[in-house]
Design a protein around this motif. Structure first.
Motif, PDB file in Angstrom:
ATOM      1  N   LYS A  87     -13.832 192.839 -27.984  1.00 27.57           N
ATOM      2  CA  LYS A  87     -13.887 191.351 -28.289  1.00 27.57           C
ATOM      3  C   LYS A  87     -15.199 191.333 -29.128  1.00 27.57           C
ATOM      4  O   LYS A  87     -16.202 191.675 -28.746  1.00 27.57           O
ATOM      5  N   SER A 123     -12.964 186.039 -29.495  1.00 31.50           N
ATOM      6  CA  SER A 123     -13.145 185.409 -28.309  1.00 31.50           C
ATOM      7  C   SER A 123     -13.972 184.165 -28.945  1.00 31.50           C
ATOM      8  O   SER A 123     -15.008 184.206 -29.283  1.00 31.50           O
ATOM      9  N   ARG A 131     -18.641 184.459 -22.158  1.00 31.51           N
ATOM     10  CA  ARG A 131     -17.746 185.537 -23.142  1.00 31.51           C
ATOM     11  C   ARG A 131     -18.853 186.615 -23.434  1.00 31.51           C
ATOM     12  O   ARG A 131     -18.172 187.577 -23.755  1.00 31.51           O
ATOM     13  N   THR A 187     -16.731 192.556 -24.466  1.00 33.20           N
ATOM     14  CA  THR A 187     -17.570 192.124 -25.613  1.00 33.20           C
ATOM     15  C   THR A 187     -18.428 192.827 -26.071  1.00 33.20           C
ATOM     16  O   THR A 187     -19.435 193.470 -25.353  1.00 33.20           O
TER      17      THR A 187
END
Length: 382
Positions: A107, A130, A154, A160
């Motif tokens: 991500k 994201s 996030r 991520t």
């Protein structure tokens, strides 16, 4: 003094902005400027064009020194020569950096609404977008701010790996403060997320605001910049990637070559040097003119377009406008094109949800062009 009021005919020149627009339509969409480039850039290209061979181009040391000198004196950022890579543009550069730093399925966090090419670059790399949605702060006349809890959540997601930042921010016009950038950096380091910062609009700053390079906060960030937007030379196609880490830089350089965006044309380096070495007064006067255009838009909307709420514009030449009581924004921009003969971008280009109810307006045009477009819109609002 430079004449930014001059109207230059661009139709018939292979111009994306004007030649893609139907006859009679004023295009205020794609992000290029209707101003003649700085005289020093014109002269540099003219001199290079006088040599009758336009072959493969070697980028000399004088190009790198122009970059180093500019960012040191303008932004107090010291760049080492060996940290600079060049490529054909910021968007190809972003794609190469993402290929170097990510694996498919990971991500990439962005601050949405965001530059539309971020979405395609991330997805073309096989990664997942994201979106941390920016929040409109009513205590600052609608200024957009980061939802820090959402942003950290996030970044904390184990999938991520990269935060792709737009600094200054397109399309909201935010110029991130040093404090905001520091907080972004702290969160990213906490969760082992690499920062990639697109700083292509860094010279287009309105009075009362200061651009802060992310690298002066976080030396590990990968920075992309170019004189293309600020000096209206995007068609010459050249950009810079600044990366301090040798292994990351090697991987990025490999991606640049694998994706064959490693060669530039003979006019791009000389134009870049003329921009950075000889066109400082031009960019200062340009920013003042764009700021006056912004105030012209605000005054006109207040008097004649009550359904428009113009967001604060701290940087770029792109106004972000909230459209109230006008229905679907895509239908509204189609109406502007069909009836008012003015082409603007719907906010949904920059986030299907976060951009709902907004339009983006390119203010980098002579004031007469701006006023003509606004008069046309006023006339169909009656």
């Amino acid at each position: 003094m430079y004449n930014f009021n001059q109207t230059i005919e661009r139709r018939g020149t292979g111009c994306v902005k004007w030649d893609e627009a139907p006859e009679g339509v004023i295009p205020m969409w794609v992000a290029d400027m209707d101003f003649a480039v700085a005289p020093a850039i014109q002269e540099a290209i003219r001199q290079r064009a006088e040599h009758p061979i336009y072959a493969y181009t070697l980028v000399g040391e004088s190009y790198y020194q122009a970059i180093i000198s500019w960012f040191q004196r303008r932004h107090q950022w010291t760049i080492a020569r060996e940290h600079i890579l060049y490529t054909t543009g910021v968007v190809p550069g972003i794609s190469c950096v993402l290929k170097a730093l990510t694996m498919p399925g990971e991500k990439v966090v962005i601050l949405s609404p965001d530059y539309n090419c971020f979405f395609s670059s991330i997805r073309n790399t096989g990664c997942v977008v994201s979106e941390s949605i920016l929040q409109q702060c009513h205590n600052t006349q609608g200024r957009f701010e980061v939802d820090w809890d959402d942003f950290e959540a996030r970044c904390a997601d184990e999938k991520t790996t990269v935060f792709l930042l737009c600094n200054p921010h397109n399309p909201t016009g935010r110029v991130w403060t040093r404090e905001e950038l520091q907080r972004m950096s702290n969160i990213c380091h906490k969760h082992h997320v690499r920062i990639v910062s697109d700083e292509i609009h860094c010279e287009l700053i309105m009075s009362g605001h200061t651009f802060c390079p992310m690298a002066t906060i976080d030396p590990t960030a990968v920075i992309l910049n170019s004189p293309s937007k600020s000096f209206n030379i995007a068609g010459l196609q050249m950009a810079n990637i600044i990366c301090t880490d040798a292994e990351t830089r090697r991987r990025i350089d490999r991606a640049i070559n694998i994706n064959e965006v490693c060669d530039v044309n003979p006019f791009a380096p000389v134009a870049g040097m003329a921009a950075y070495n000889e066109s400082e007064q031009w960019i200062d006067e340009l920013c003042a003119y764009i700021e006056d255009n912004y105030h012209t838009l605000c005054d006109f909307a207040t008097k004649h377009l009550p359904c428009w709420q113009v967001m604060p514009m701290e940087g770029t030449y792109l106004a972000w406008v909230k459209i109230q009581d006008c229905g679907d924004v895509d239908a509204y921009t189609k109406k502007l094109e069909d009836e008012a003969k003015v082409w603007m971008n719907p906010g949904t280009m920059y986030g299907e949800e976060s951009g709902k109810g907004y339009i983006r307006i390119n203010l980098a045009c002579p004031r007469a062009t701006l006023l003509e477009a606004l008069e046309r819109i006023k006339n169909i609002q009656k």
